[in-house]
Design an enzyme around this catalytic site. Structure first.
Site, PDB file in Angstrom:
ATOM      1  N   ASP A  44       0.886  -1.157   0.000  1.00 54.31           N
ATOM      2  CA  ASP A  44       0.000   0.000   0.000  1.00 54.31           C
ATOM      3  C   ASP A  44       0.930   1.214   0.000  1.00 54.31           C
ATOM      4  OD1 ASP A  44      -2.399   1.606   0.479  1.00 54.31           O
ATOM      5  OD2 ASP A  44      -1.524   1.921   2.455  1.00 54.31           O
ATOM      6  N   ASP A  66      -0.995  -0.516   6.256  1.00 51.27           N
ATOM      7  CA  ASP A  66      -1.097   0.058   7.598  1.00 51.27           C
ATOM      8  C   ASP A  66      -2.490   0.534   7.952  1.00 51.27           C
ATOM      9  OD1 ASP A  66      -1.032   2.343   5.844  1.00 51.27           O
ATOM     10  OD2 ASP A  66      -0.690   3.551   7.632  1.00 51.27           O
ATOM     11  N   ASP A  68      -6.848  -1.704   4.736  1.00 56.49           N
ATOM     12  CA  ASP A  68      -5.910  -2.728   4.268  1.00 56.49           C
ATOM     13  C   ASP A  68      -6.177  -4.102   4.898  1.00 56.49           C
ATOM     14  OD1 ASP A  68      -4.498  -0.952   2.652  1.00 56.49           O
ATOM     15  OD2 ASP A  68      -3.224  -0.305   4.305  1.00 56.49           O
TER      16      ASP A  68
END
Length: 615
Positions: A316, A509, A513
Site C-alpha cells: 500500500d 497500515d 488494508d
C-alpha cells in the site's frame, strides 16, 4: 543457568566422578554391578521414572522409554560402564538442550519486560498508582522520568525523550511533545509527561504485543508438524526393528543371542529422535526471537516458513512507503480566492480523520464553527459531501467530480489533487503532497537482493502521483486510482499470476488494508502507527514502521529455514549411517552415544544461530 539446570549439572558431575571410581574399583560379580548402579541411579533415576510413568499413562514410545530400555538392557548384557555412559551423555545433551531453549525463550521473554506494573493517575490533587486495567479512555495519566508508558495516548503537557528499543529495536530515543502520540511499552527517559489515554489497556499496543508473543509458538510451521508426526511413527518403528534385530538373526542363524541383543540395544540408542524433535522447533523459536530483537513480531513459525518463500511483495502507498503526512503545496482557485477555496475544502472535510482531511484543516489553521457545517457524507475512495453555509460542497478526486457531473481540469503539479465543487459548479483544486519514507527506496532494493521477483504498489491516488512514487522507488508495477475493494481484486489477480512455489506478501497500515492483509499469502502490518484492524489481520507486525525491515524479516526467515533443513538432513543422514553400522555389528555403544547425544548437541548449536538476527 537456573536452579533446575544447576541441580542437573551437579548430578552429571557427581555421576561422572562415581563412574571413574567404579571403573577403578577392582570388583567382580554383584559388587561390581552395585558399584556401577550408584552413578547410574544418580544421573538416570528421573529418566527411568518418566518412562514408567508414561507407560502407566499409555505413552510408551518416547525418548525416555528408548533410553531406559537401552541402558537397562546394557546392564543385563554386562555392559555396565557403557550403560552409565549412555545415560550420562544423554543427560549432558538434555542439559544443553534446556540451556538452549532457555536462551531462545529469554530473547522473546525480554519483550515481557514491557508490561507496565502501574499507572499514575491524579486524584484529589495527588498522584495515585493504579493498575493499568483501571484507567479509562479519556483519563489523564502522569509518566515520570524512568517510568514505562503504561497505556497508549496523546501528550497533553511536557516534552521528553522516549526509549522505544523494547518495541522497535531502535537504539535512538524519540522526542515527544504536546500533541504527539505515545504508545505503551516505551520508557520515558527525561521529562515529566501528562498523557490523555486513547485506548484501554486490553486494546493497547503493549497488550496486543504480549498476546502475539505468548501465542507465537502455537502456530507451527509445516516442518515442525512433519517432525511431530515423524516422531510419532518413527519411535515405535525403531523399537519393533530393534526387537526383530535381537530375535530373528539368532533364530534363523542359530545362537549368538548376547551379540544380537547388544546390537539391538546399540540400535535403540542410535535411533533416539532427540536431535530432530528438539532442534527443529528450537530453530523456529530462535528465528522468532531473533526477529523480535529487530522490532519484527512474527505470530508463528508457519509465517516464517511462508515468508522465506516470498517472491512477490505488494505495498500500500500511504503510511507504508510514504509517511502519510500530507501538506498542502498548491491552491488553484477558479472563481474565488485561494483563502476561500481552502476554507470551503477544510470545512467540508472538518469531520473526517483521513490524512488528507487533516492536512487541509492544518493548512486552514483556524477554529471551526460547527454550526456552518451539516449533512456530512464520506464517500469511500472518492471524498466528502457536506452542506457548508447552506451550500453543497463536494471535495474529492476526479471520480467524485465525474459522479456529480462537474467538469474539472487536471493539475500539472505531482501530488494528490482535491477538487472542490460548490452547488455543482467547479471551484478549483488543491494539491496535497505526501513525503516518501527515507528508507523506502532502500527497502525495495533490499527485497531484490533477498530474491523477491516482483514489487508492486497499490494506491487510491491519481495515476501521475502513483507513477511518480513508483519510479522514484524503483518498483516493478503500480496500480492507481483504486478503491479499497479494488485492492483485494488486484491482489487476487497477482495471486493467480505468481508461480506455484513463490508466495505473495502484502504490506499495509490502514484499516482499509485489513481485507487485503488477510487475502495475501502473508500479511505484514506497520505496527507503531498502523490501525488496530491492520495489526489484527496481519501475520507479521513491523513495530517501527520502516519498510526496510521487510527485507530483514525475509532474511531471518530464510536463515531459519536453512538451519531447519540443515538439522533435518544432518540428523537423518548420521543416524541412518550409524543405524546400518550398528545393525551390522560395526558400531559400538560409544558411537551410538555420538549418533544420539553428539548429533543432538551439534543440531542444537546450529539451531541457536537462528537467535542471531544479523549474519
Amino acid at each position: 543457568m537456573n536452579k533446575k539446570q544447576k541441580i542437573m549439572l551437579g548430578r552429571i558431575l557427581a555421576s561422572a566422578v562415581l563412574l571413574v571410581g567404579a571403573v577403578l574399583v577392582p570388583a567382580t560379580g554383584a559388587v561390581r554391578l552395585a558399584v556401577f548402579l550408584v552413578p547410574y541411579a544418580v544421573v538416570g533415576w528421573d529418566i527411568l521414572w518418566k518412562a514408567v510413568r508414561n507407560i502407566a499413562h499409555g505413552q510408551v514410545f518416547d525418548e525416555n522409554f528408548l533410553m531406559a530400555l537401552a541402558t537397562v538392557g546394557a546392564f543385563f548384557t554386562g555392559e555396565y560402564p557403557e550403560a552409565v555412559a549412555v545415560m550420562l551423555f544423554y543427560q549432558v545433551g538434555e542439559l544443553f538442550q534446556s540451556y538452549a531453549v532457555g536462551r531462545s525463550r529469554k530473547s522473546i521473554a525480554s519483550l515481557m519486560d514491557i508490561r507496565p506494573d502501574y499507572a499514575n493517575i491524579e486524584r484529589d490533587g495527588t498522584l495515585v498508582q493504579v493498575d493499568p486495567d483501571e484507567v479509562a479512555v479519556g483519563d489523564a495519566i502522569v509518566i515520570k522520568a524512568g517510568e514505562k508508558i503504561p497505556l497508549d495516548g496523546v501528550v497533553l503537557e511536557g516534552s521528553s525523550m522516549v526509549d522505544t528499543a523494547a518495541l522497535t529495536g531502535e537504539s535512538l530515543p524519540r522526542a515527544v511533545q504536546p500533541g504527539d502520540d505515545v504508545i505503551s511499552g516505551c520508557i520515558n527517559q527525561s521529562g515529566l509527561l501528562r498523557v490523555q489515554v486513547t485506548k484501554a489497556f486490553g486494546e493497547s499496543t503493549v497488550a496486543k504485543i504480549l498476546d502475539l508473543v505468548e501465542n507465537s509458538s502455537a502456530k507451527k510451521a509445516k516442518a515442525e508438524n512433519f517432525i511431530t508426526k515423524f516422531a510419532r511413527y518413527y519411535t515405535p518403528a525403531v523399537v519393533i526393528a530393534a526387537l526383530l534385530l535381537a530375535v530373528l538373526p539368532p533364530l534363523v542363524l542359530g545362537g549368538g543371542w548376547a551379540d544380537w541383543v547388544h546390537r539391538a540395544l546399540i540400535f535403540l540408542v542410535i535411533s533416539c529422535p532427540c536431535a530432530l524433535v528438539i532442534s527443529v522447533p528450537l530453530s523456529f523459536f530462535g528465528g522468532i526471537g531473533g526477529a523480535s530483537k529487530q522490532g519484527i513480531l512474527v505470530k508463528g513459525g508457519n509465517y516464517l516458513e511462508v515468508l522465506a518463500r516470498t517472491e512477490t511483495v505488494v505495498f500500500d502507498k500511504t503510511g507504508t512507503l510514504t509517511k502519510g503526512v500530507f501538506n498542502v503545496t498548491v491552491i488553484h482557485p477558479d472563481d474565488c480566492s485561494e483563502a476561500q477555496l481552502l476554507e470551503l475544502a477544510a470545512l467540508a472535510e472538518s469531520y473526517s480523520d483521513h490524512p488528507i482531511s487533516r492536512s487541509l484543516k492544518e493548512a486552514y489553521g483556524k477554529e471551526f464553527d460547527a454550526s456552518r457545517v451539516s449533512g456530512v457524507e464520506e464517500l469511500s475512495g472518492r471524498g466528502v459531501r457536506a452542506m457548508v453555509d447552506g451550500r453543497q460542497v463536494c471535495a474529492g478526486n476526479d471520480k467524485l467530480m465525474e459522479e456529480i457531473g462537474v467538469s474539472w481540469h487536471p493539475c500539472h503539479h505531482v501530488g494528490t489533487t482535491v477538487h472542490v465543487a460548490v452547488d455543482g459548479v467547479y471551484a478549483g483544486h488543491i494539491v496535497i503532497s505526501d513525503e516518501v519514507k527515507p528508507d523506502a527506496a532502500q527497502a525495495v532494493a533490499a527485497l531484490k537482493t533477498q530474491g523477491v521477483q516482483k514489487t508492486v504498489m497499490l494506491t487510491g491516488d491519481a495515476k501521475a502521483v502513483g507513477e511518480a512514487v513508483a519510479e522514484q522507488l524503483g518498483l516493478d508495477e503500480v496500480h492507481t486510482e483504486l478503491l479499497p475493494a479494488d485492492k483485494v481484486t488486484q491482489v487476487e489477480h497477482l495471486l493467480t499470476e505468481k508461480s506455484q512455489k513463490g508466495k505473495l506478501a502484502f504490506v499495509g497500515d490502514g484499516i482499509n488494508d485489513a481485507p487485503v492483509l488477510s487475502r495475501a499469502d502473508i500479511g505484514i502490518a506497520m505496527g507503531a502507527m498502523g490501525s488496530d484492524a491492520a495489526i489484527e489481520a496481519a501475520d507479521i507486525v513491523l513495530m517501527d514502521d520502516k519498510p526496510s525491515k521487510i527485507a530483514t524479516a525475509i532474511r531471518i526467515a530464510k536463515k531459519t529455514l536453512r538451519i531447519v533443513h540443515q538439522n533435518i538432513v544432518f540428523a537423518l543422514a548420521v543416524k541412518a549411517l550409524v543405524l546400518v553400522l550398528g545393525a551390522a555389528g560395526v558400531a559400538n555403544m560409544w558411537e551410538a552415544v555420538f549418533a544420539d547425544v553428539g548429533v543432538s548437541v551439534l543440531a542444537i548449536l546450529n539451531a541457536m544461530r537462528a537467535l542471531k538476527s544479523k549474519d
